[in-house]
Design an enzyme around this catalytic site. Structure first.
Site, PDB file in Angstrom:
ATOM      1  N   GLY A 264      42.517 -39.524 -29.606  1.00  8.81           N
ATOM      2  CA  GLY A 264      40.965 -39.332 -30.217  1.00  8.81           C
ATOM      3  C   GLY A 264      40.798 -38.354 -31.111  1.00  8.81           C
ATOM      4  CB  CYS A 265      37.691 -36.406 -32.148  1.00  9.66           C
ATOM      5  SG  CYS A 265      36.733 -37.990 -31.958  1.00  9.66           S
ATOM      6  CG  ASN A 266      41.932 -33.845 -29.025  1.00  8.97           C
ATOM      7  OD1 ASN A 266      41.357 -34.488 -28.266  1.00  8.97           O
ATOM      8  ND2 ASN A 266      43.427 -33.795 -28.655  1.00  8.97           N
TER       9      ASN A 266
ATOM     10  CG  MET B  86      35.768 -29.937 -29.706  1.00  7.49           C
ATOM     11  SD  MET B  86      35.564 -29.607 -31.626  1.00  7.49           S
ATOM     12  CE  MET B  86      34.201 -30.417 -31.883  1.00  7.49           C
TER      13      MET B  86
END
Lengths: 347, 258
Positions: free
Chosen positions: A132-134, A334
């Site tokens: 994901g975003c991290n 995050m």
């Protein structure tokens, strides 16, 4: 001491760019609550690959095809830009690390890119899928370790996300939260490690710290929805508060190791996860909107491009030429886990 | 414990309370840069010290010096005063404004210009009855720092304009009626009583969060402010939960031991 330095960065988006109003119109959204959600997102424009006729629902197979073709197109453009800035050829790259969460493929995206872009056949590769975003910072950590183990060789990180290939277009608030926020974008970063890092490979990367927030596995997840016959992404409305409550832990771990304080950090490059997440970070770390101006700009002009978002903010920062030698910076992203990833850099 | 032995400042700390007494005479610009450096170092110490919750700032009571204008002109001629000095000053004032501690200014004597700029950013401004206040900078041909920005927020544009453009000296009663200060303490005991009341009854996190939101309220849109408020409120709740858990743990330990 061998340190990895950042040589160049390139970014790319699909050519189709929409305002929030454009998207509401294109997806024929009439529900006032959902309209408000889009309008209060603090996003002005986003790049997305949307079907010409949105009345025809894209199947999971069509979405996966869009993920592959989109990632190759914008990923390739971002790689070329990074290579041009660094005055390198594709054959100079010895290691390719690709980060994505918007589709699962085997062979993975790195193989497709090596084949499509004529990387050397002995170019080493790794794919980070589903973080994901991290994921971009996890990728940078892998890149840093590889570069330090292989001094003077070039390693390339590509974060490429077609979030429009992870859309479920129904009228639920859950999917609308996702659809109002995410967008398509790719960022490529070239690094090189050396004992004597020159000015062309700045900033250098000092270290990484991770923190997985306990009891928050279900706060963000991407799962198969058997009703829709598609993968669907879910974001809990608790996320900004969970991140805010925990964000100081990895940051203090990172800074304490180098005997630094928050005031010693001149540049904060943070994932543009959404307005509420940015607010939570600002108020829990004691940062100002000026400290996070690059993150806020990226959210406003691009939306949340998942793993590559923080690199767009980083590119924004270095393009302003307001960095002094020796200044410290923090990179932070995050994502699902819930996870907070951080890195300390220095110019 | 920081060791401050200077002509400009004295610093004391007792339990969670710290006190900076400014000995420097702001009407003498010669050593202002050195004062700024020392003051900045104490603020860094206070910021990093988790035990300190409340910082009080006071100044050795001084009267307005009739030579202050000629002192200013001399410093200007000798290039002691330049834009870099004002930059350094604003940085230290901002550090005080953003300090993660509750700040209280104890005001006595003639409070003019530079020290008034410092006092203005404190969370609580408590004056002694005979104190006077004034922004004389305009009479010297310069501006009273970023008080030109802050003052209008605190006391309204009309009153701020009158105070800054006239350079008039006003009494503590007048300052109270303008809301330039928060309270007049009749004596030191009353001041201490007020300080201990804050220490016992207020949550540090909520003071810091409220201060920040109030400072931002004039330039944030409602859409921005609501997000900021919720983030700040959640931080206050987390701090309260942490305190409650610590008190419960302490009670359990005392019960087990006792």
């Amino acid at each position: 001491m061998i340190l990895t330095g950042i040589v160049s960065i390139g970014t790319s988006n699909p050519t189709t760019k929409y305002t929030q109003d454009d998207i509401l119109q294109k997806l024929s959204i009439q529900n006032e609550r959902i309209k408000n959600l889009y309008k209060s997102s603090h996003i002005r424009t986003r790049h997305l690959i949307l079907p010409t006729d949105t009345a025809i629902e894209e199947t999971q197979s069509m979405l996966l095809e869009k993920h592959l073709s989109g990632c190759l197109e914008i990923g390739g453009n971002a790689i070329n830009e990074a290579l041009n800035i660094a005055e390198l050829k594709i054959s100079d790259i010895d290691f390719l690390c690709v980060v994505t969460s918007t589709g699962f493929l085997a062979p993975a995206l790195s193989a497709h890119l090596i084949s499509a872009m004529n990387f050397r056949n002995d170019c080493q590769r790794a794919d980070i899928v589903g973080m994901g975003c991290n994921g971009g910072l996890n990728g940078l950590n892998v890149l840093n370790n590889w570069a330090k183990a292989n001094p003077k060789k070039y390693a390339l990180l590509l974060c490429t996300e077609i979030c429009s290939a992870a859309y479920v277009n129904d009228s639920s608030m859950s999917t609308s939260v996702v659809n109002s926020l995410f967008s398509d974008g790719a960022a490529a970063l070239i690094v090189r490690a050396d004992e004597h890092v020159n000015q062309k490979a700045r900033p250098v990367i000092h270290d990484f710290k991770s923190y997985m927030i306990p009891n928050s596995l279900n706060s963000m997840f991407y799962r198969w929805d058997s009703e829709k016959n598609k993968f669907s992404f879910h974001l809990s409305n608790e996320i900004p508060y969970v991140i805010g409550e925990n964000v100081e832990k990895p940051i203090m771990n990172l800074l304490d190791k180098f005997n630094l304080k928050k005031r010693d950090i001149s540049h904060w490059t943070i994932h543009a996860g959404g307005k509420k997440v940015i607010d939570a970070i600002m108020y829990n770390l004691g940062l100002t909107s000026s400290d996070l101006k690059h993150t806020i700009n990226v959210l406003r002009n691009y939306g949340n491009m998942s793993s590559g978002s923080f690199l767009f903010s980083f590119k924004n920062l270095i393009s302003k030429h307001q960095i002094q030698s020796n200044e410290y910076g923090v990179l932070m992203a995050m994502g699902p886990g819930a996870q907070i990833e951080t890195a300390l850099i220095q110019w | 414990m920081i060791n401050v032995n200077s002509h400009f400042l004295s610093f004391e700390e007792e339990s969670n309370l710290a006190h900076i007494k400014i000995l420097y005479n702001f009407q003498d610009y010669t050593f202002l840069k050195k004062f700024i450096d020392e003051f900045k170092n104490i603020l860094i110490y206070v910021e990093d010290n988790d035990k300190i919750d409340i910082l009080t700032i006071s100044k050795l009571p001084t009267q307005v010096d009739s030579n202050s204008y000629s002192n200013f002109k001399t410093a200007l001629r000798e290039e002691i005063i330049d834009i870099h000095l004002f930059t350094a000053w604003e940085k230290v004032v901002t550090s005080l404004e953003r300090l993660s501690k509750c700040t209280i200014a104890k005001l006595s004597g003639d409070i003019a210009g530079t020290f008034l700029q410092l006092a203005l950013v404190c969370d609580y401004k408590i004056s002694m009855p005979d104190t006077t206040f004034c922004f004389p900078e305009i009479n010297y041909g310069i501006l009273p720092g970023m008080a030109v920005y802050r003052l209008a927020k605190y006391i309204g544009l009309g009153c701020a304009k009158k105070l800054i453009l006239s350079g008039d000296i006003i009494s503590a009663e007048n300052a109270l009626s303008l809301h330039l200060i928060d309270k007049i303490a009749r004596n030191n005991e009353e001041f201490l009583q007020f300080k201990y009341q804050i220490n016992n009854e207020k949550s540090l996190t909520s003071i810091i969060m409220a201060r920040r939101l109030l400072n931002e309220s004039f330039h944030d849109s409602y859409e921005d402010a609501i997000g900021h408020y919720l983030a700040a409120q959640n931080r206050c709740l987390n701090a309260l939960n942490k305190t409650t858990k610590q008190s419960e743990n302490k009670r359990i330990i005392e019960k087990v031991i006792g």
